[in-house]
Write a protein that holds these residues in place. Sequence first.
Motif, short mmCIF file in Angstrom:
data_model
loop_
_atom_site.label_atom_id
_atom_site.label_comp_id
_atom_site.label_asym_id
_atom_site.label_seq_id
_atom_site.Cartn_x
_atom_site.Cartn_y
_atom_site.Cartn_z
N ILE A 26 0.14 0.18 9.90
CA ILE A 26 -0.01 -0.79 8.83
C ILE A 26 -0.55 -0.13 7.56
O ILE A 26 -1.58 0.55 7.60
CB ILE A 26 -0.95 -1.93 9.27
CG1 ILE A 26 -0.37 -2.66 10.47
CG2 ILE A 26 -1.24 -2.88 8.11
CD1 ILE A 26 -1.33 -3.61 11.15
N ASP A 28 -0.44 -2.29 4.66
CA ASP A 28 -0.97 -3.51 4.05
C ASP A 28 -0.56 -4.67 4.95
O ASP A 28 0.54 -4.67 5.50
CB ASP A 28 -0.41 -3.70 2.64
CG ASP A 28 -1.03 -4.90 1.93
OD1 ASP A 28 -2.27 -4.98 1.89
OD2 ASP A 28 -0.28 -5.75 1.43
N ASN A 30 -0.49 -8.98 5.20
CA ASN A 30 -0.67 -10.34 4.68
C ASN A 30 -0.42 -11.31 5.83
O ASN A 30 0.31 -10.98 6.78
CB ASN A 30 0.29 -10.63 3.53
CG ASN A 30 0.04 -9.74 2.35
OD1 ASN A 30 -1.05 -9.23 2.15
ND2 ASN A 30 1.07 -9.52 1.54
N ASP A 77 -3.69 -12.64 1.16
CA ASP A 77 -3.32 -11.33 0.64
C ASP A 77 -4.54 -10.74 -0.07
O ASP A 77 -5.06 -11.36 -0.99
CB ASP A 77 -2.14 -11.50 -0.32
CG ASP A 77 -1.64 -10.22 -0.95
OD1 ASP A 77 -2.33 -9.18 -0.87
OD2 ASP A 77 -0.55 -10.26 -1.55
N ASP A 110 -5.62 -1.92 7.99
CA ASP A 110 -4.85 -0.82 7.42
C ASP A 110 -5.10 0.45 8.23
O ASP A 110 -6.24 0.74 8.61
CB ASP A 110 -5.22 -0.57 5.96
CG ASP A 110 -4.81 -1.71 5.03
OD1 ASP A 110 -4.19 -2.68 5.51
OD2 ASP A 110 -5.12 -1.62 3.82
N ARG A 139 2.72 -10.50 8.05
CA ARG A 139 3.59 -9.96 7.02
C ARG A 139 3.14 -8.52 6.69
O ARG A 139 2.48 -8.29 5.69
CB ARG A 139 3.54 -10.82 5.76
CG ARG A 139 3.81 -12.30 6.01
CD ARG A 139 5.25 -12.64 5.80
NE ARG A 139 5.47 -14.07 5.97
CZ ARG A 139 6.48 -14.56 6.64
NH1 ARG A 139 7.35 -13.74 7.19
NH2 ARG A 139 6.64 -15.86 6.76
N PRO A 140 3.47 -7.57 7.58
CA PRO A 140 2.99 -6.20 7.36
C PRO A 140 3.90 -5.39 6.44
O PRO A 140 5.11 -5.59 6.39
CB PRO A 140 3.01 -5.60 8.76
CG PRO A 140 4.17 -6.29 9.42
CD PRO A 140 4.16 -7.70 8.87
N THR A 141 3.27 -4.47 5.73
CA THR A 141 3.97 -3.37 5.07
C THR A 141 3.55 -2.13 5.84
O THR A 141 2.35 -1.90 6.04
CB THR A 141 3.56 -3.23 3.59
OG1 THR A 141 3.87 -4.47 2.93
CG2 THR A 141 4.27 -2.09 2.93
N GLN A 143 3.41 2.04 6.80
CA GLN A 143 3.35 3.35 6.13
C GLN A 143 4.66 4.09 6.29
O GLN A 143 5.39 3.91 7.22
CB GLN A 143 2.21 4.19 6.73
CG GLN A 143 0.86 3.62 6.45
CD GLN A 143 -0.27 4.48 7.04
OE1 GLN A 143 -0.04 5.45 7.74
NE2 GLN A 143 -1.49 4.08 6.75
#
Length: 143
Positions: A26, A28, A30, A77, A110, A139-141, A143
């Motif tokens: 992870i 980021d 949300n 967020d 994170d 709602r991950p972003t 790496q």
Amino acid sequence: YCGTSFAIADRGQVFSTIDVTDPGVIADLNISLHIQHPWVGDLRIQLRNGANSSLIDRPGAPPGLGCSGDDIQCTLDDEAALLVENQCVTPGPIAISGTFRPEQPLSRFDGMSLAGAWELRVFDSNANNAGNLVNWCLRPTLQ
């Protein structure tokens, strides 16, 4: 990654789990929430996956009994301008609607693996108001 619907009993608690098998780290995270509940100031909402984060803790309280508005339909967020704890639209179709910062930062996740059991815990702190956890989503972003 979304969870399913659960009833929130009066003065009850709901634990909803999303089991994620996808690998990834992870960058980021949300969270989106859709909860139908009169008097959202009764609710405490936490996210757990190794770490624990308080997302919402009785919005509007203190100083009083919390937000008397109905329903939550929002995204949490860390980068949002406004804190969710201070939101309350009454009267309104939705008491907490939009994108807000959670009570505790989601950045604590994170660098962690996305894979695992993610648990949303919803607690109804007071009597006379039951509701529904309609859905919630990670709602991950990565790496």
